[in-house]
Design an enzyme around this catalytic site. Structure first.
Site, PDB file in Angstrom:
ATOM      1  N   GLY A  97     -36.076 -20.870 -32.433  1.00 62.41           N
ATOM      2  CA  GLY A  97     -36.217 -20.515 -31.232  1.00 62.41           C
ATOM      3  C   GLY A  97     -34.918 -20.921 -30.303  1.00 62.41           C
ATOM      4  N   GLY A 118     -33.642 -23.367 -33.185  1.00 60.53           N
ATOM      5  CA  GLY A 118     -34.151 -24.037 -31.805  1.00 60.53           C
ATOM      6  C   GLY A 118     -34.636 -25.165 -31.906  1.00 60.53           C
ATOM      7  N   GLU A 141     -27.325 -20.137 -39.716  1.00 59.05           N
ATOM      8  CA  GLU A 141     -27.004 -18.910 -39.068  1.00 59.05           C
ATOM      9  C   GLU A 141     -26.031 -17.916 -39.636  1.00 59.05           C
ATOM     10  OE1 GLU A 141     -29.041 -21.655 -36.078  1.00 59.05           O
ATOM     11  OE2 GLU A 141     -27.611 -21.827 -37.668  1.00 59.05           O
ATOM     12  N   ASP A 149     -25.961 -21.659 -32.740  1.00 55.31           N
ATOM     13  CA  ASP A 149     -26.202 -21.496 -31.273  1.00 55.31           C
ATOM     14  C   ASP A 149     -26.883 -22.836 -31.003  1.00 55.31           C
ATOM     15  OD1 ASP A 149     -28.506 -21.002 -32.453  1.00 55.31           O
ATOM     16  OD2 ASP A 149     -28.834 -19.266 -31.090  1.00 55.31           O
TER      17      ASP A 149
END
Length: 358
Positions: A97, A118, A141, A149
């Site tokens: 997320g 996330g 990722e 991120d």
């Protein structure tokens, strides 16, 4: 209709269909159910429970909105002195997320179980991060054509030596006490003590950050699980610091090849499976992020996310690893030398009026 026009129409249709399928896969649910996140007051604490255990407590947009709204309310509430965030079910804290945790009141993340994507975003930027023997941390990722991120460009380069560069480029998984030793968690607590830890934190009377830290330190000190175990990467840190200190991915690969140890060759094999574009984006993201503020990093990462959405590799990575599960992504470009400096610069360009705003 001419063949060229037909080809363009088919290409657009296939692109639309591909995006639609991936969005359906990532959405997880068609609507936000209130039970997906539990928000409650316990004593002095506001407690957030991510409540999708069958889906590893992955975050939906609706959950993020609920959490953000409640955090703002608790921030203004004089009776709420700290925030505790945890995952339901015991298997995962949060496996994915996207949300940022930046908060004035003490913020305690119980990163018990799987913590990726996330899940890192809602924990690692907080003041207190509690790992257990069942914690599993990774930023994988580059394997799906993306980059680490949720502020990865801020916290990864600030880990010891070049550890963060290694974790970001390879997606290496850290488990248990290693999550604490690496500096990702601030404390380590036996998982069977988490409930009583939460009770003790909630029972504090108008606590300061120092009061919260004292409670966490008490539990941390009493924890005996793997206390004398050496860090899993300890014997490899010199190699990591040396090989991953290069400022190009090509040189990192050459360093690993020249090192020739079984550890270096294993990392070389892993890196060679990753998206070449993602590898180059990630290295530059971490190098630039090492001297940026968190807000500057998030602005940079928003630009990167938009460019990845316009590209090929993210969709292909999700297809290969999450949808078709053939584990054989066809990256474009397929070779590092085909990812030019111009390509790389385009990923980092300002979006002007569309840049992230705080």
């Amino acid at each position: 209709m001419r063949s060229g026009e037909m080809w363009r129409l088919l290409s657009r249709f296939n692109s639309f269909r591909r995006t639609h399928v991936i969005l359906q896969h990532l959405r997880m649910s068609k609507h936000t159910d209130a039970a997906e996140v539990l928000l409650e007051r316990k004593g002095c604490a506001g407690v957030i429970t991510l409540n999708r255990p069958k889906l590893l407590n992955t975050l939906t947009v609706g959950m993020i909105r609920q959490i953000y709204t409640q955090l703002k309310k608790w921030e203004q509430d004089p009776e709420t002195f700290l925030i505790i965030i945890k995952g339901a079910g015991g298997k995962a804290f949060c496996a994915g997320g996207d949300i940022r945790a930046s908060y004035r009141k003490p913020y305690v993340a119980l990163i018990h179980g799987i913590t990726m994507g996330g899940g890192v975003g809602v924990s690692v930027h907080g003041q207190f991060r509690v790992a257990t023997e069942k914690s599993l941390f990774a930023m994988p990722e580059t394997a799906i054509g993306l980059f680490p991120d949720v502020g990865g460009g801020y916290f990864l380069p600030r880990l010891q030596g070049k550890l963060g560069y290694f974790l970001g480029l390879t997606g290496f998984r850290l488990k248990g006490r290693d999550v604490y030793t690496a500096g990702i968690a601030t404390h380590f607590v036996d998982s069977e003590k988490l409930d009583t830890l939460e009770e003790d934190l909630s029972a504090l009377k108008a606590p300061s950050s120092e009061n919260v830290a004292d409670v966490l330190e008490t539990y941390h000190t009493k924890s005996k699980i793997d206390r004398d175990k050496s860090f899993i990467l300890e014997e490899h840190m010199d190699k990591i610091n040396s090989c991953f200190s290069a400022n190009t991915v090509e040189q990192i690969i050459e360093n690993l090849r020249q090192d020739g140890s079984s550890f270096a060759l294993e990392q070389l094999k892993v890196i060679n499976k990753m998206s070449p574009t993602s590898l180059k984006i990630t290295l530059r993201q971490l190098m630039e992020g090492s001297s940026k503020t968190l807000q500057e990093v998030l602005t940079m990462e928003y630009r990167l996310s938009q460019s990845c959405m316009r590209g090929h590799d993210f969709y292909e990575g999700v297809r290969a690893l999450l949808i078709d599960k053939d584990q054989s992504p066809k990256w474009k470009p397929a070779d590092l030398k085909e990812v030019t400096d111009e390509d790389l610069n385009n990923h980092f360009k300002s979006l002007g009026h569309n840049d992230l705003k705080f």
